[in-house]
Design a protein around this motif. Structure first.
Motif, PDB file in Angstrom:
ATOM      1  N   GLY A 293       0.721  -1.304  -0.172  1.00  0.00           N
ATOM      2  CA  GLY A 293       0.404  -0.019   0.006  1.00  0.00           C
ATOM      3  C   GLY A 293       0.854   1.147  -0.236  1.00  0.00           C
ATOM      4  O   GLY A 293       0.105   2.306  -0.590  1.00  0.00           O
ATOM      5  N   MET A 314      -5.005  -0.175  -3.536  1.00  0.00           N
ATOM      6  CA  MET A 314      -5.381   0.287  -1.905  1.00  0.00           C
ATOM      7  C   MET A 314      -6.548   0.353  -1.238  1.00  0.00           C
ATOM      8  O   MET A 314      -6.304   0.436  -0.110  1.00  0.00           O
ATOM      9  CB  MET A 314      -4.716   1.827  -2.316  1.00  0.00           C
ATOM     10  N   PHE A 318      -4.101  -1.282   1.805  1.00  0.00           N
ATOM     11  CA  PHE A 318      -3.911  -0.064   2.956  1.00  0.00           C
ATOM     12  C   PHE A 318      -2.321   0.487   3.747  1.00  0.00           C
ATOM     13  O   PHE A 318      -2.036  -0.274   4.702  1.00  0.00           O
ATOM     14  CB  PHE A 318      -5.260  -0.168   4.143  1.00  0.00           C
ATOM     15  N   ASN A 321      -2.250  -0.403   7.613  1.00  0.00           N
ATOM     16  CA  ASN A 321      -1.721  -1.721   7.660  1.00  0.00           C
ATOM     17  C   ASN A 321      -0.984  -2.283   8.984  1.00  0.00           C
ATOM     18  O   ASN A 321      -0.804  -3.072   9.121  1.00  0.00           O
ATOM     19  CB  ASN A 321      -2.491  -2.952   6.325  1.00  0.00           C
ATOM     20  N   PHE A 344     -13.277  -1.753   7.174  1.00  0.00           N
ATOM     21  CA  PHE A 344     -11.660  -2.131   6.318  1.00  0.00           C
ATOM     22  C   PHE A 344     -12.456  -3.636   5.825  1.00  0.00           C
ATOM     23  O   PHE A 344     -12.694  -3.234   4.760  1.00  0.00           O
ATOM     24  CB  PHE A 344     -11.337  -2.743   6.968  1.00  0.00           C
TER      25      PHE A 344
END
Length: 389
Positions: A293, A314, A318, A321, A344
């Motif tokens: 990400g 993404m 992300f 994370n 999420f």
């Protein structure tokens, strides 16, 4: 596109070119588009284009190539990643090109162009002017400004409205074209798919599909100037032997990601039954996807690459994370931890539901990752709330 060839082309002909510049081409001169077939390595996997100017009467034989760059450029790798690396026009001998192609087992095709003497000289003068130190550099773009598109643009500039590109477009997106060329390189294809965003899923029209040397060659085949074909002869300078197809089993990216998904689910079920912790497994997955990400974020917001913006990967890869990898099951869990897991998880379920209809085509290997994160987010949400009781 042809790394070893580019290095060879960087060998100088500049002194000779200064001599050439003093003379116009003769009636016997020939200008040819040279197309080198794709090679086995990633850097050569899409082929290469060059323009060969030869005039025996004047002692001229030079290949012009827009695909070279200087490895000694300060900050070379960072400029390359950020899309700020300047490529340049260079010149070399046809013998160097053929020798390099033979070493890499790549065919070389020549298309002799049917041009008037005036048009040949316009092209030659254009290239001689372009190779001057103050003009030879340009900001490379893989799809829109590369060693292939430059010879499309050059022909359009010299021939003007009399030029017609008559070949119909294939109707593929940029990503679909890449998939075709990377069919035997599944891991490279996966990596490239991860970093290329939504612009790559636009359908390439007939001009834009000429970013590929093969497609430029096919369009030259059908092109006409005032109704007359511009290619008068096409021949193979070097024809590489056919490659033996390998029948051995190959582990694909989706094989690995489905395995990771399965292992993660099994570990979660074991934890539920026996309290065996799966924390390190999930930490690792969150760290890896967070790093991916970060790379996507960098290429999207901090580089000049046109094709890496609006990247839907993404949603699962992300950057945060990485942070949450170190907060998994940390007591006491904050309210915003559970909010993150909930948001999420919902995002993953939405991606699953619209996986094949999203504006961006996601790689098949992404599906099990999204599936696992959809499951794991709500599993984490449940376990975090239970942990705080």
């Amino acid at each position: 596109m042809m790394r070893k060839l580019l290095l060879i082309f960087a060998l100088s002909l500049s002194a000779t070119l200064n001599t050439y510049a003093e003379n116009s081409l003769s009636e016997e001169s020939e200008i040819s588009l040279i197309t080198v077939a794709p090679g086995d390595e990633l850097y050569s996997g899409f082929g290469h284009s060059a323009l060969w100017v030869e005039d025996e009467a004047k002692g001229i034989s030079v290949v012009f190539n827009y695909g070279t760059f200087d490895f000694d450029t300060p900050g070379f790798y960072m400029k390359f990643v950020r899309g700020k690396l300047n490529y340049m026009l260079s010149a070399g001998r046809i013998s160097y090109l053929i020798r390099s192609a033979k070493a890499e087992n790549r065919s070389v095709i020549q298309q002799k162009l049917d041009l008037s003497l005036s048009q040949k000289n316009q092209i030659y003068d254009y290239l001689l002017n372009n190779i001057r130190p103050e003009n030879k550099f340009y900001q490379y773009d893989f799809f829109f400004d590369n060693c292939s598109t430059r010879f499309r643009d050059l022909l359009e500039e010299v021939l003007g409205s009399g030029l017609s590109w008559n070949k119909q477009a294939e109707g593929y997106t940029f990503r679909e074209f890449l998939d075709i060329y990377l069919e035997d390189k599944p891991w490279q294809d996966f990596g490239i798919d991860l970093v290329l965003g939504q612009p790559t899923d636009q359908i390439a029209d007939k001009r834009n599909e000429m970013f590929l040397p093969d497609m430029l060659m096919y369009h030259y085949d059908k092109a006409t100037y005032e109704g007359k074909p511009i290619v008068k002869d096409k021949l193979a300078i070097y024809e590489a032997p056919e490659k033996q197809e390998s029948s051995s089993f190959q582990i694909l990216p989706q094989h690995l990601t489905w395995l990771l998904c399965l292992i993660g689910i099994i570990l979660s079920v074991r934890h539920h039954k026996s309290k065996t912790s799966d924390i390190w497994y999930n930490k690792l997955l969150f760290i890896i996807t967070g790093l991916i990400g970060c790379l996507i974020f960098f290429l999207w917001f901090l580089s000049d690459h046109v094709a890496t913006v609006d990247n839907w990967n993404m949603i699962w890869a992300f950057p945060l994370n990485i942070v949450f990898a170190f907060l998994l099951f940390k007591k006491p869990a904050k309210k915003w931890h559970t909010i993150y897991y909930a948001v999420f998880g919902i995002a993953q379920f939405l991606v699953l539901g619209f996986f094949y209809t999203l504006p961006q085509a996601l790689h098949a290997a992404v599906l099990p990752i999204v599936l696992y994160f959809a499951f794991k987010s709500f599993n984490l949400l449940y376990r975090t709330k239970k942990m705080n009781v």
